[in-house]
Design a protein around this motif. Structure first.
Motif, PDB file in Angstrom:
ATOM      1  N   UNK A 126       1.465   9.550  -5.860  1.00  0.00           N
ATOM      2  CA  UNK A 126       1.978  10.900  -5.658  1.00  0.00           C
ATOM      3  C   UNK A 126       2.839  11.351  -6.821  1.00  0.00           C
ATOM      4  N   UNK A 127       3.675  10.451  -7.312  1.00  0.00           N
ATOM      5  CA  UNK A 127       4.515  10.777  -8.457  1.00  0.00           C
ATOM      6  C   UNK A 127       3.673  11.036  -9.695  1.00  0.00           C
ATOM      7  N   UNK A 128       2.617  10.245  -9.860  1.00  0.00           N
ATOM      8  CA  UNK A 128       1.744  10.437 -11.010  1.00  0.00           C
ATOM      9  C   UNK A 128       1.050  11.792 -10.934  1.00  0.00           C
TER      10      UNK A 128
ATOM     11  N   UNK B  35       0.500  17.342 -12.901  1.00  0.00           N
ATOM     12  CA  UNK B  35       0.514  18.780 -12.632  1.00  0.00           C
ATOM     13  C   UNK B  35       1.532  19.486 -13.529  1.00  0.00           C
ATOM     14  N   UNK B  36       2.702  18.890 -13.698  1.00  0.00           N
ATOM     15  CA  UNK B  36       3.716  19.484 -14.573  1.00  0.00           C
ATOM     16  C   UNK B  36       3.240  19.511 -16.023  1.00  0.00           C
ATOM     17  N   UNK B  37       2.584  18.448 -16.444  1.00  0.00           N
ATOM     18  CA  UNK B  37       2.064  18.378 -17.812  1.00  0.00           C
ATOM     19  C   UNK B  37       0.997  19.452 -18.029  1.00  0.00           C
TER      20      UNK B  37
ATOM     21  N   UNK C 287       0.826  -1.202   0.000  1.00  0.00           N
ATOM     22  CA  UNK C 287       0.000   0.000   0.000  1.00  0.00           C
ATOM     23  C   UNK C 287       0.869   1.264   0.000  1.00  0.00           C
ATOM     24  N   UNK C 288       1.978   1.233   0.740  1.00  0.00           N
ATOM     25  CA  UNK C 288       2.911   2.362   0.747  1.00  0.00           C
ATOM     26  C   UNK C 288       3.478   2.586  -0.645  1.00  0.00           C
ATOM     27  N   UNK C 289       3.822   1.522  -1.314  1.00  0.00           N
ATOM     28  CA  UNK C 289       4.353   1.599  -2.677  1.00  0.00           C
ATOM     29  C   UNK C 289       3.316   2.205  -3.612  1.00  0.00           C
TER      30      UNK C 289
END
Length: 157
Positions: free
Chosen positions: A52-54, A59-61, A44-46
């Motif tokens: 979060x990375x996605x 957001x950057x895109x 679940x942590x993974x």
């Protein structure tokens, strides 16, 4: 990170021991993390870290799309072209206040400088105080007419 280390080491140990540890239940009931030797919490942590990375990538895109939309809308305004609703929506999605990347801002600045150079002579004439362009135009046309009349009176031509 701990999940990955455990899955690599744990899986290797199971292969070495031949799975002798107290296995018990069926393999089909285990989660993917447990099947690789990790616990459910680690899995679940993974998943949370990946999510979060996605979100950061998304957001950057969206920010880059809004920057491009700002660039296009700048040129639409400059050349008096109709506005595009999708560009406006992309800018509003990010928050409305979008800064252009350095390369794009530099391109716009160069374009503005060229525009100023083209308009510089007319701009300078209009900025001079006590100068009436209409009166200059009238004087120039009057001078041309005087020259034409004097050329008609000339006996050599």
């Amino acid at each position: 990170m701990a999940f990955m280390v455990k899955s690599m080491v744990g899986g290797g140990l199971k292969n070495l021991t031949g799975g002798l540890g107290g296995g018990g239940g069926g393999e089909g009931e285990k989660s993917p993390a447990e099947a690789q030797g990790g616990g459910r919490e680690e899995y679940e942590e993974y998943q949370r870290q990946g999510g979060g990375e996605k979100m950061e990538r998304d957001a950057q895109f969206a920010q880059r799309k809004a920057e491009r939309a700002t660039f296009r809308s700048h040129f639409r305004d400059k050349y008096r072209l109709p506005k595009n609703e999708t560009d406006d929506n992309q800018i509003q999605l990010v928050g409305g206040d979008v800064e252009l990347p350095k390369e794009l801002a530099k391109m716009i600045e160069q374009d503005n400088e060229e525009e100023e150079e083209k308009n510089s002579v007319i701009g300078q004439l209009s900025n001079i105080q006590n100068l009436d362009l209409d009166s200059l135009k009238d004087k120039a046309s009057a001078t041309l007419e005087d020259l034409k009349q004097s050329a008609e009176k000339c006996t050599m031509m």
